[in-house]
Structures are given as C-alpha cells and as structure tokens.
Design a protein around this motif. Structure first.
Motif, PDB file in Angstrom:
ATOM      1  N   GLU A   1      -4.175   8.667   5.391  1.00 51.24           N
ATOM      2  CA  GLU A   1      -4.317  10.066   5.786  1.00 51.24           C
ATOM      3  C   GLU A   1      -5.252  10.169   6.986  1.00 51.24           C
ATOM      4  O   GLU A   1      -6.293   9.511   7.047  1.00 51.24           O
ATOM      5  CB  GLU A   1      -4.865  10.906   4.628  1.00 51.24           C
TER       6      GLU A   1
ATOM      7  N   SER B   1      -9.723   0.635  -6.392  1.00 52.12           N
ATOM      8  CA  SER B   1     -10.362   1.563  -5.455  1.00 52.12           C
ATOM      9  C   SER B   1     -10.120   1.202  -3.994  1.00 52.12           C
ATOM     10  O   SER B   1     -10.570   1.927  -3.095  1.00 52.12           O
ATOM     11  CB  SER B   1     -11.881   1.573  -5.701  1.00 52.12           C
TER      12      SER B   1
ATOM     13  N   GLY C   1      -7.512   1.042  -1.933  1.00 51.40           N
ATOM     14  CA  GLY C   1      -6.483   1.643  -1.087  1.00 51.40           C
ATOM     15  C   GLY C   1      -7.035   2.301   0.168  1.00 51.40           C
ATOM     16  O   GLY C   1      -6.609   1.987   1.287  1.00 51.40           O
ATOM     17  N   PRO C   2      -7.996   3.245   0.058  1.00 51.86           N
ATOM     18  CA  PRO C   2      -8.562   3.855   1.268  1.00 51.86           C
ATOM     19  C   PRO C   2      -9.244   2.853   2.187  1.00 51.86           C
ATOM     20  O   PRO C   2      -9.175   2.988   3.412  1.00 51.86           O
ATOM     21  CB  PRO C   2      -9.573   4.861   0.700  1.00 51.86           C
TER      22      PRO C   2
ATOM     23  N   LEU D   1       0.833  -1.207   0.000  1.00 53.00           N
ATOM     24  CA  LEU D   1       0.000   0.000   0.000  1.00 53.00           C
ATOM     25  C   LEU D   1       0.867   1.256   0.000  1.00 53.00           C
ATOM     26  O   LEU D   1       1.869   1.329   0.716  1.00 53.00           O
ATOM     27  CB  LEU D   1      -0.893  -0.009   1.245  1.00 53.00           C
ATOM     28  N   ASP D   2       0.478   2.229  -0.815  1.00 51.36           N
ATOM     29  CA  ASP D   2       1.152   3.524  -0.807  1.00 51.36           C
ATOM     30  C   ASP D   2       0.661   4.291   0.417  1.00 51.36           C
ATOM     31  O   ASP D   2      -0.393   4.930   0.387  1.00 51.36           O
ATOM     32  CB  ASP D   2       0.828   4.297  -2.090  1.00 51.36           C
TER      33      ASP D   2
ATOM     34  N   ALA E   1      -6.649   1.146   4.230  1.00 51.99           N
ATOM     35  CA  ALA E   1      -6.157   2.042   5.285  1.00 51.99           C
ATOM     36  C   ALA E   1      -7.088   2.017   6.492  1.00 51.99           C
ATOM     37  O   ALA E   1      -6.645   1.977   7.645  1.00 51.99           O
ATOM     38  CB  ALA E   1      -6.025   3.463   4.739  1.00 51.99           C
TER      39      ALA E   1
ATOM     40  N   GLN F   1     -11.252   8.604  -1.516  1.00 57.74           N
ATOM     41  CA  GLN F   1     -11.258   8.378  -0.072  1.00 57.74           C
ATOM     42  C   GLN F   1     -12.680   8.455   0.484  1.00 57.74           C
ATOM     43  O   GLN F   1     -13.038   7.694   1.379  1.00 57.74           O
ATOM     44  CB  GLN F   1     -10.361   9.399   0.608  1.00 57.74           C
TER      45      GLN F   1
ATOM     46  N   GLN G   1      -0.093   8.075   0.161  1.00 56.63           N
ATOM     47  CA  GLN G   1      -1.282   8.459  -0.585  1.00 56.63           C
ATOM     48  C   GLN G   1      -2.569   8.082   0.139  1.00 56.63           C
ATOM     49  O   GLN G   1      -3.540   8.831   0.125  1.00 56.63           O
ATOM     50  CB  GLN G   1      -1.271   7.812  -1.972  1.00 56.63           C
ATOM     51  N   ASN G   2      -2.600   6.903   0.765  1.00 60.35           N
ATOM     52  CA  ASN G   2      -3.854   6.362   1.307  1.00 60.35           C
ATOM     53  C   ASN G   2      -4.012   6.523   2.813  1.00 60.35           C
ATOM     54  O   ASN G   2      -5.133   6.588   3.307  1.00 60.35           O
ATOM     55  CB  ASN G   2      -3.961   4.875   0.958  1.00 60.35           C
TER      56      ASN G   2
ATOM     57  N   LEU H   1      -8.971  10.959   6.270  1.00 57.10           N
ATOM     58  CA  LEU H   1      -9.784   9.798   5.899  1.00 57.10           C
ATOM     59  C   LEU H   1     -10.192   9.014   7.139  1.00 57.10           C
ATOM     60  O   LEU H   1     -11.378   8.687   7.321  1.00 57.10           O
ATOM     61  CB  LEU H   1      -8.978   8.900   4.953  1.00 57.10           C
TER      62      LEU H   1
ATOM     63  N   GLY I   1     -14.352   5.174  -0.097  1.00 54.84           N
ATOM     64  CA  GLY I   1     -13.885   4.151   0.842  1.00 54.84           C
ATOM     65  C   GLY I   1     -14.477   4.336   2.224  1.00 54.84           C
ATOM     66  O   GLY I   1     -14.911   3.363   2.862  1.00 54.84           O
TER      67      GLY I   1
END
Length: 310
Positions: free
Chosen positions: A62, A123, A125-126, A55-56, A129, A257, A59-60, A65, A260
C-alpha cells in the motif's frame, strides 16, 4: 521495557558472536567475506524471492505504508546531507555520502530478524513490501544527487544509466524482481525448486547476522564523533519518529503496517551505506564507524520504539 530488550537482544547476540569470533581469531576475515558473499548473493535473494513471490500484494503493498516509511528516509537524507555540509563543513561529495548513511536503514539484516523476534513470522508482510523497493529507492536518490554535485555527469541520461547499472548488478534487486514476476504472472513453481529455495532462505538471516558481526569488527570508530552522533540521531530517532507520526496520524495505516514501518525505520545504517561511500571514495571512515556504532545503539533504541508500538 526490559521484556522488549530481551526480545531484541538475541538478534544482536548473534551479531556479537560474529564480532567476538573474528576479534578472537577464531574466524578469519576471509571466512567472513565468504559468509557475506553467500548471504548477499544467494541466501538473502532466495529469501526475498520467496517472500515477494508469495506476498499478498493487495494487502501489504500500500502506498500509505511506503509513504510513511520513505518520507522519513528522504527527510533524513536531506537533513544529513545539508547538516554535513553547512554544520560540519564537509565537501558536497562527503555530505551526500553522509546523507546516504542516514538514508539506508539496515532493513534486511536487522529489520527482518527484529520484526520476526518481536511479532512473529506472520508480521513480516509490511516489512517485505518496504524491502522490495528499498535498495532501488536509496540508490536512485543517492547516485542521482552524488552524480549531480560531483559534476561527473551533466547528462540526465548518463545519470539514469549509472542508476540502472547499480540496480541490475544488485543481487537483492534481482531476487525481488524475479519474485514480482512470479507473483504477478502466477507462474507455477515446481515443488522441488521451492523446497530447495526455502532451504537456502532459512539460512539467510542467522548466517547474515553472524557475518555482519565479523564485518563490523573491521569498522573501528575513529574520530568524527560529532558527525557520527548526528547520523545516529537522524537514523535511529528521527526516521522512526517520522514513520510513526506519518503512519499513525497522517496515513492512518493498520497497526501491523505501523509496526513494519517503524521497526524498519529504527534500524541502524546498513553496510550498503559504507559500500556507497567506498564506491565514490568519500566519507568512508564516517560511514564505517556509523554502521558499527549505530548497530550497537539499536539494541536500546529499537527496544524504545517497540515499547511505543501498539
């Protein structure tokens, strides 16, 4: 709206297939238990390990979020606990367990498949997280409050030890933690190992959905209709509404985000909410029935939230 329903429906048809096969005697309770052990202790931890390890995080991962999602979680838990106590007159221990049902959305077994079905694999990633801290957050809140109201332990250290034990015995948390280790250290993984883990991970969601249907067959709704309706309103409507409002108007997170946060928040209570109630021996019937009825209602409510999303 009908198109969105057809996006969500395949996920729940797999759940329904598991339910019907167990109901019809084509698949045993023992087989269902074996499927859930496989998915929860091996396949899903493998899925989460691979997702978090690649996972980045910049980017994800945060805070905006996470705050958009977990503000709704905490408010739903608080209202669920206080409502059960002061509106429905349940004991404090029952009330905390009912609040936990409102807190613990089914982020993995339902949230990930619905997101993938609606918006594609890219889609997620968020969602990953959110999932990465979901069990830790929910168990920390639930166990801390339960230990406090039940007076099992007046020592903060004892409470922390109880929470830590629950964390380190949770296979999902182990998978997530190892994923973070690989991600943050840049530890190289042999290709043959990643191929084997990927093979295991690909089986996780379909097998888990089928097994979830079999598990839900046991949870026949019995009484407590008003409390269950109260839980469903908080879980399926209030939580995603707060995530939507926080994400879009307060935190101003990206559309990806926002999707997600809202879709994950809109999922029915997870089976872990029954496990929590069973762990303390309180409100088990309410928790089990809320998982079953909430899962059925999610077919419609998730379609509604997908309709509102950008």
């Amino acid at each position: 709206m009908l198109d969105l329903l057809f996006i969500v429906l395949p996920v729940f048809l797999v759940v329904g297939a598991g339910y019907v096969t167990v109901w019809g005697g084509l698949f045993s309770d023992e087989g269902t238990d074996a499927l859930m052990v496989f998915t929860q202790k091996f396949a899903i931890p493998s899925l989460l390990f691979r997702a978090i390890s690649t996972l980045d995080l910049q980017q994800n991962f945060e805070w905006a979020l996470l705050l958009s999602f977990y503000t709704g979680s905490l408010i739903s838990f608080t209202l669920g606990t206080l409502g059960a106590r002061h509106v429905f007159g349940r004991p404090w221990t029952d009330s905390v367990a009912i609040g936990f049902v409102c807190l613990f959305a089914n982020s993995v077994l339902l949230g990930l498949p619905v997101m993938e079905s609606a918006f594609g694999p890219g889609s997620l990633g968020p969602s990953y997280a959110i999932v990465s801290v979901h069990a830790a957050f929910c168990y920390f809140v639930g166990i801390t409050v339960m230990e406090t109201v039940s007076a099992r332990s007046r020592s903060p250290l004892r409470v922390l030890v109880t929470v830590a034990r629950a964390m380190f015995r949770n296979s999902l948390m182990i998978g997530v933690s190892l994923g973070f280790v690989v991600n943050l250290t840049g530890l190289p993984m042999p290709e043959v190992a990643t191929d084997a883990i990927d093979l295991m991970a690909r089986s996780a969601l379909p097998v888990a959905l089928f097994g979830l249907g079999g598990v839900l067959f046991r949870y026949r709704p019995e009484g407590d209709a008003k409390v269950i309706a109260f839980i469903c309103i908080l879980s399926l409507m209030l939580h995603p509404a707060i995530a939507y409002g926080m994400g879009r108007y307060v935190m101003e997170i990206s559309d990806a985000q926002l999707r997600g946060a809202v879709v994950t928040a809109a999922m029915a209570p997870g089976v872990n909410s029954y496990i929590f109630a069973n762990m303390y021996g309180v409100a088990r019937r309410v928790a089990a029935s809320a998982v079953l009825i909430g899962t059925a209602l999610t077919v419609l409510t998730a379609s509604f939230w997908l309709y509102l999303l950008p």
